[in-house]
Design a protein around this motif. Structure first.
Motif, PDB file in Angstrom:
ATOM      1  N   VAL A  14       0.813  -1.216   0.000  1.00  0.00           N
ATOM      2  CA  VAL A  14       0.000   0.000   0.000  1.00  0.00           C
ATOM      3  C   VAL A  14       0.846   1.265   0.000  1.00  0.00           C
ATOM      4  O   VAL A  14       0.337   2.353  -0.262  1.00  0.00           O
ATOM      5  CB  VAL A  14      -0.955   0.018   1.213  1.00  0.00           C
ATOM      6  CG1 VAL A  14      -1.907  -1.165   1.155  1.00  0.00           C
ATOM      7  CG2 VAL A  14      -0.183   0.021   2.529  1.00  0.00           C
ATOM      8  N   GLN A  15       2.141   1.132   0.292  1.00  0.00           N
ATOM      9  CA  GLN A  15       3.021   2.291   0.354  1.00  0.00           C
ATOM     10  C   GLN A  15       3.696   2.596  -0.973  1.00  0.00           C
ATOM     11  O   GLN A  15       4.356   3.624  -1.101  1.00  0.00           O
ATOM     12  CB  GLN A  15       4.143   2.050   1.372  1.00  0.00           C
ATOM     13  CG  GLN A  15       3.717   1.752   2.773  1.00  0.00           C
ATOM     14  CD  GLN A  15       4.909   1.424   3.654  1.00  0.00           C
ATOM     15  OE1 GLN A  15       6.053   1.729   3.319  1.00  0.00           O
ATOM     16  NE2 GLN A  15       4.651   0.810   4.796  1.00  0.00           N
ATOM     17  N   THR A  16       3.563   1.700  -1.934  1.00  0.00           N
ATOM     18  CA  THR A  16       4.461   1.743  -3.083  1.00  0.00           C
ATOM     19  C   THR A  16       3.736   1.653  -4.416  1.00  0.00           C
ATOM     20  O   THR A  16       2.632   1.115  -4.525  1.00  0.00           O
ATOM     21  CB  THR A  16       5.474   0.590  -2.991  1.00  0.00           C
ATOM     22  OG1 THR A  16       4.766  -0.626  -2.692  1.00  0.00           O
ATOM     23  CG2 THR A  16       6.492   0.832  -1.900  1.00  0.00           C
ATOM     24  N   ASP A  17       4.416   2.133  -5.443  1.00  0.00           N
ATOM     25  CA  ASP A  17       3.907   2.106  -6.812  1.00  0.00           C
ATOM     26  C   ASP A  17       4.323   0.801  -7.500  1.00  0.00           C
ATOM     27  O   ASP A  17       5.170   0.049  -7.007  1.00  0.00           O
ATOM     28  CB  ASP A  17       4.486   3.303  -7.576  1.00  0.00           C
ATOM     29  CG  ASP A  17       4.032   3.357  -9.019  1.00  0.00           C
ATOM     30  OD1 ASP A  17       2.911   3.820  -9.275  1.00  0.00           O
ATOM     31  OD2 ASP A  17       4.809   2.915  -9.896  1.00  0.00           O
ATOM     32  N   ARG A  18       3.757   0.588  -8.645  1.00  0.00           N
ATOM     33  CA  ARG A  18       4.029  -0.617  -9.425  1.00  0.00           C
ATOM     34  C   ARG A  18       5.526  -0.784  -9.728  1.00  0.00           C
ATOM     35  O   ARG A  18       6.051  -1.896  -9.686  1.00  0.00           O
ATOM     36  CB  ARG A  18       3.218  -0.546 -10.730  1.00  0.00           C
ATOM     37  CG  ARG A  18       3.313  -1.777 -11.625  1.00  0.00           C
ATOM     38  CD  ARG A  18       2.303  -1.615 -12.779  1.00  0.00           C
ATOM     39  NE  ARG A  18       2.421  -2.642 -13.792  1.00  0.00           N
ATOM     40  CZ  ARG A  18       1.823  -3.838 -13.750  1.00  0.00           C
ATOM     41  NH1 ARG A  18       1.094  -4.157 -12.688  1.00  0.00           N
ATOM     42  NH2 ARG A  18       1.963  -4.699 -14.725  1.00  0.00           N
ATOM     43  N   PHE A  19       6.227   0.315 -10.003  1.00  0.00           N
ATOM     44  CA  PHE A  19       7.646   0.172 -10.337  1.00  0.00           C
ATOM     45  C   PHE A  19       8.451  -0.341  -9.146  1.00  0.00           C
ATOM     46  O   PHE A  19       9.426  -1.079  -9.299  1.00  0.00           O
ATOM     47  CB  PHE A  19       8.215   1.483 -10.900  1.00  0.00           C
ATOM     48  CG  PHE A  19       8.820   2.459  -9.917  1.00  0.00           C
ATOM     49  CD1 PHE A  19      10.185   2.685  -9.886  1.00  0.00           C
ATOM     50  CD2 PHE A  19       8.018   3.194  -9.056  1.00  0.00           C
ATOM     51  CE1 PHE A  19      10.750   3.613  -9.022  1.00  0.00           C
ATOM     52  CE2 PHE A  19       8.563   4.116  -8.186  1.00  0.00           C
ATOM     53  CZ  PHE A  19       9.944   4.326  -8.160  1.00  0.00           C
ATOM     54  N   THR A  20       8.027  -0.006  -7.939  1.00  0.00           N
ATOM     55  CA  THR A  20       8.688  -0.516  -6.745  1.00  0.00           C
ATOM     56  C   THR A  20       8.261  -1.943  -6.444  1.00  0.00           C
ATOM     57  O   THR A  20       9.059  -2.736  -5.925  1.00  0.00           O
ATOM     58  CB  THR A  20       8.410   0.402  -5.549  1.00  0.00           C
ATOM     59  OG1 THR A  20       8.899   1.716  -5.852  1.00  0.00           O
ATOM     60  CG2 THR A  20       9.101  -0.082  -4.289  1.00  0.00           C
ATOM     61  N   HIS A  21       7.030  -2.298  -6.783  1.00  0.00           N
ATOM     62  CA  HIS A  21       6.626  -3.706  -6.656  1.00  0.00           C
ATOM     63  C   HIS A  21       7.541  -4.587  -7.495  1.00  0.00           C
ATOM     64  O   HIS A  21       8.006  -5.641  -7.033  1.00  0.00           O
ATOM     65  CB  HIS A  21       5.176  -3.898  -7.120  1.00  0.00           C
ATOM     66  CG  HIS A  21       4.184  -3.095  -6.350  1.00  0.00           C
ATOM     67  ND1 HIS A  21       2.900  -2.859  -6.815  1.00  0.00           N
ATOM     68  CD2 HIS A  21       4.277  -2.458  -5.147  1.00  0.00           C
ATOM     69  CE1 HIS A  21       2.242  -2.120  -5.929  1.00  0.00           C
ATOM     70  NE2 HIS A  21       3.060  -1.862  -4.921  1.00  0.00           N
ATOM     71  N   PHE A  22       7.801  -4.157  -8.724  1.00  0.00           N
ATOM     72  CA  PHE A  22       8.724  -4.907  -9.588  1.00  0.00           C
ATOM     73  C   PHE A  22      10.098  -5.017  -8.930  1.00  0.00           C
ATOM     74  O   PHE A  22      10.733  -6.077  -8.936  1.00  0.00           O
ATOM     75  CB  PHE A  22       8.880  -4.207 -10.938  1.00  0.00           C
ATOM     76  CG  PHE A  22       7.658  -4.214 -11.817  1.00  0.00           C
ATOM     77  CD1 PHE A  22       6.727  -5.233 -11.763  1.00  0.00           C
ATOM     78  CD2 PHE A  22       7.453  -3.184 -12.736  1.00  0.00           C
ATOM     79  CE1 PHE A  22       5.612  -5.236 -12.590  1.00  0.00           C
ATOM     80  CE2 PHE A  22       6.356  -3.179 -13.568  1.00  0.00           C
ATOM     81  CZ  PHE A  22       5.418  -4.198 -13.495  1.00  0.00           C
ATOM     82  N   ALA A  23      10.579  -3.900  -8.376  1.00  0.00           N
ATOM     83  CA  ALA A  23      11.925  -3.876  -7.801  1.00  0.00           C
ATOM     84  C   ALA A  23      12.040  -4.806  -6.603  1.00  0.00           C
ATOM     85  O   ALA A  23      13.026  -5.540  -6.453  1.00  0.00           O
ATOM     86  CB  ALA A  23      12.305  -2.451  -7.401  1.00  0.00           C
ATOM     87  N   MET A  24      11.046  -4.783  -5.726  1.00  0.00           N
ATOM     88  CA  MET A  24      11.102  -5.635  -4.539  1.00  0.00           C
ATOM     89  C   MET A  24      11.050  -7.111  -4.921  1.00  0.00           C
ATOM     90  O   MET A  24      11.787  -7.937  -4.368  1.00  0.00           O
ATOM     91  CB  MET A  24       9.971  -5.270  -3.578  1.00  0.00           C
ATOM     92  CG  MET A  24      10.186  -3.929  -2.890  1.00  0.00           C
ATOM     93  SD  MET A  24       9.050  -3.600  -1.506  1.00  0.00           S
ATOM     94  CE  MET A  24       7.531  -3.252  -2.407  1.00  0.00           C
ATOM     95  N   ALA A  25      10.191  -7.449  -5.876  1.00  0.00           N
ATOM     96  CA  ALA A  25      10.095  -8.839  -6.309  1.00  0.00           C
ATOM     97  C   ALA A  25      11.387  -9.292  -6.983  1.00  0.00           C
ATOM     98  O   ALA A  25      11.883 -10.403  -6.733  1.00  0.00           O
ATOM     99  CB  ALA A  25       8.908  -9.010  -7.257  1.00  0.00           C
TER     100      ALA A  25
END
Length: 433
Positions: free
Chosen positions: A89-100
Motif C-alpha cells: 500500500v506504500q508503493t507504486d508498481r515500479f517498486t513492486h517490480f523492484a522488490m520482487a
C-alpha cells in the motif's frame, strides 16, 4: 575490554581478503527479473533465447484513448503474491517490480536475511529510475482534486519519487550500507551497476543493483508523448525495428531486473558460483537527442569501459546494442561500435533482444546485462526479434539464437537526454587478475 561490533568484524574480514588477494573485485552472483516476456529469470531467458515477441496493444486502464498504442506490458505479475500488504500500500508498481526482482536475485545468490542481518552496514542498494511512481501519484492527485486533501494517503509524499525503490528494498531487507539512486536517464541502468561495483571495490560486501520501471499509466504515458523518438506505428510486429529501413522509433515497456553484485572472494567463501565479473564501465554525455554526436560519446564510453576492463577490442564476443530505432541514432551507434572496436566492430555479433519486449527506459540496459550474463552461461547469443534486412554494417543476430563461446560481453545504452554508457561483463570463470 569491549568486543568489536559485528559490522567492524565484517570490515576487518574485508580488509583481510583485500590483503590476501589484492584489489576487491565485483562479481554478479544473483539475478532477478520481472519482464514483459517472463516474471522469473528462467522464463525471461527462455523467451529471450527463442526470440519471442510480446509487444502488443496497450491494455492498461485509462490509456485507451491515448495515441501510444503499442508497448511491452508485464501481464502475469501479481504483486500481492510477492509483497507484504504493509509495503504494497506504500508503493507504486515500479517498486513492486523492484522488490520482487530483488528478492529473486538475493535468493539466486543464496543470501537469506540471516546472512546480512548480522552485518547490515555491509549491504546496500542502488537503483536507477526515469519515470518513478506515476500511477500512484496520479491516483492520489485525483483524490486531491476530486474529494479534497483529507483523502490523499500519507505515502503520496514518497511513493512517486524515483528513489522509492532503493528506499523500500533497503528498508524491507534491513540493508544499511551505501544506498543511492542514479539519475542519468536510460543509461542510468548501467551506471547503477557500475556504482554497485565501485561500492564493492571500496569495501561493501553486497550491493543489490538494477532498475525497474512502470511507465504505462495515463499520466506517465502522456509525459512520454513529447518524445519524438517514440514509435507511432500501431502494428506490434512493425513498431520497433532498429537498424532497418523501417526504423521509426522505439516502443516503451515496463518491468526490469535486479542483480546481486558482491565481492569475489566473499562469494567464493560462501561457495556461491560467480556468474559474471563486472569488469569495466564508462559514461559520457553528448546532449538531448543529438544523435549524430552520440557516435563520439558512445565510442568514447566503449573505449573507456574496455580500458578499465583491461580488454582488447577483439576480445569482445557480443555487443548488446542500445538499438533506439531512430535512423540517425542507429547509424551513430553502428559507427560508434566500428570506431571503438575497429575492424572487429564489423565482425562481432550484435544483438538487441529488447525489440521483442520494448525499451523499459532505465531498466532496458539492466535487462540486457542480465541477458548477457545468461548468454555467457549458456553459450548462446539471443536474437533480435522482428528485425530483418539490416541496413547498417553490423553482424546483427536475427531469426534465431546463435551458438557461440561468449567470454566477454559489451552492453551499451543511451538516454534521450544525452547520456551514454558502456559496461563490460566477463564470464564467471574468467581470470579476474
Amino acid at each position: 575490554m569491549s568486543q568489536p561490533s559485528t559490522s567492524s568484524t565484517r570490515t576487518s574480514r574485508a580488509d583481510e581478503r583485500t590483503s590476501r588477494s589484492g584489489p576487491r573485485r565485483a562479481v554478479v552472483t544473483g539475478i532477478g527479473v520481472v519482464a514483459p516476456n517472463g516474471t522469473s529469470t528462467e522464463t525471461f531467458w527462455k523467451a529471450t533465447q527463442e526470440g519471442v515477441n510480446v509487444l502488443d496493444r496497450v491494455t492498461r486502464e485509462g490509456c485507451e484513448q491515448l495515441p501510444l498504442k503499442v508497448a511491452g506490458e508485464v501481464r502475469s505479475f501479481d504483486p500481492a503474491a510477492a509483497i507484504e500488504e504493509r509495503y504494497l500500500v506504500q508503493t507504486d508498481r515500479f517498486t513492486h517490480f523492484a522488490m520482487a526482482a530483488a528478492d529473486a536475485a538475493l535468493e539466486d545468490a543464496r543470501l537469506g536475511r540471516a546472512d546480512t542481518e548480522g552485518a547490515p552496514f555491509s549491504a546496500g542498494v542502488v537503483t536507477a529510475a526515469g519515470s518513478g511512481g506515476g500511477e500512484f501519484g496520479q491516483r492520489e492527485l485525483q483524490k486531491l482534486w476530486g474529494k479534497g486533501r483529507r483523502y490523499v494517503g500519507p505515502w503520496q509524499s514518497i511513493a512517486w519519487f524515483y528513489a522509492a525503490s532503493t528506499g523500500q528494498v533497503s528498508i524491507r531487507r534491513g540493508f544499511k550500507g551505501p544506498c543511492s539512486v542514479v539519475a542519468a536517464d536510460e543509461a542510468g541502468g548501467l551506471d547503477a551497476l557500475a556504482h554497485a561495483a565501485r561500492a564493492v571495490g571500496r569495501g561493501t560486501d553486497v550491493i543489490v543493483a538494477g532498475s525497474t520501471e512502470a511507465p504505462l499509466a495515463p499520466y506517465s504515458m502522456v509525459c512520454q508523448l513529447g518524445y519524438g523518438e517514440l514509435s507511432p506505428v500501431t502494428d506490434p510486429g512493425r513498431a520497433y525495428r532498429p537498424f532497418t529501413d523501417e526504423a521509426c522509433g522505439f516502443v516503451p515497456a515496463e518491468g526490469g531486473a535486479m542483480l546481486v553484485v558482491e565481492e569475489a572472494s566473499a562469494a567464493r567463501e560462501r561457495g556461491v558460483p560467480v556468474r559474471a565479473h563486472v569488469a569495466g564501465h564508462t559514461a559520457t554525455f553528448t546532449g538531448a537527442s543529438r544523435w549524430e554526436l552520440s557516435r563520439q560519446g558512445l565510442a568514447e564510453a566503449i573505449r573507456g569501459a574496455l580500458a578499465e576492463a583491461g580488454c582488447a577490442p577483439e576480445e569482445v564476443d557480443v555487443v548488446f546494442a542500445d538499438a533506439l530505432g531512430v535512423p540517425e541514432a542507429d547509424r551513430a551507434e553502428a559507427l560508434a561500435i566500428a570506431d571503438a572496436l575497429g575492424a572487429h566492430g564489423r565482425r562481432v555479433p550484435v544483438t538487441a533482444p529488447k525489440t521483442g519486449i520494448g525499451r523499459a527506459y532505465c531498466a532496458a540496459p539492466v535487462l540486457d546485462a542480465a541477458a548477457a550474463v545468461l548468454a555467457m552461461e549458456h553459450g548462446l547469443i539471443p536474437p533480435t526479434p522482428n528485425v530483418f534486412d539490416i541496413c547498417h554494417d553490423l553482424d546483427l543476430v536475427t531469426g534465431g539464437a546463435r551458438p557461440a563461446q561468449v567470454r566477454t560481453a559489451l552492453v551499451l545504452s543511451r538516454g534521450l537526454m544525452g547520456s551514454n554508457s558502456a559496461l563490460v561483463l566477463r564470464h564467471g570463470t574468467a581470470d579476474a587478475s
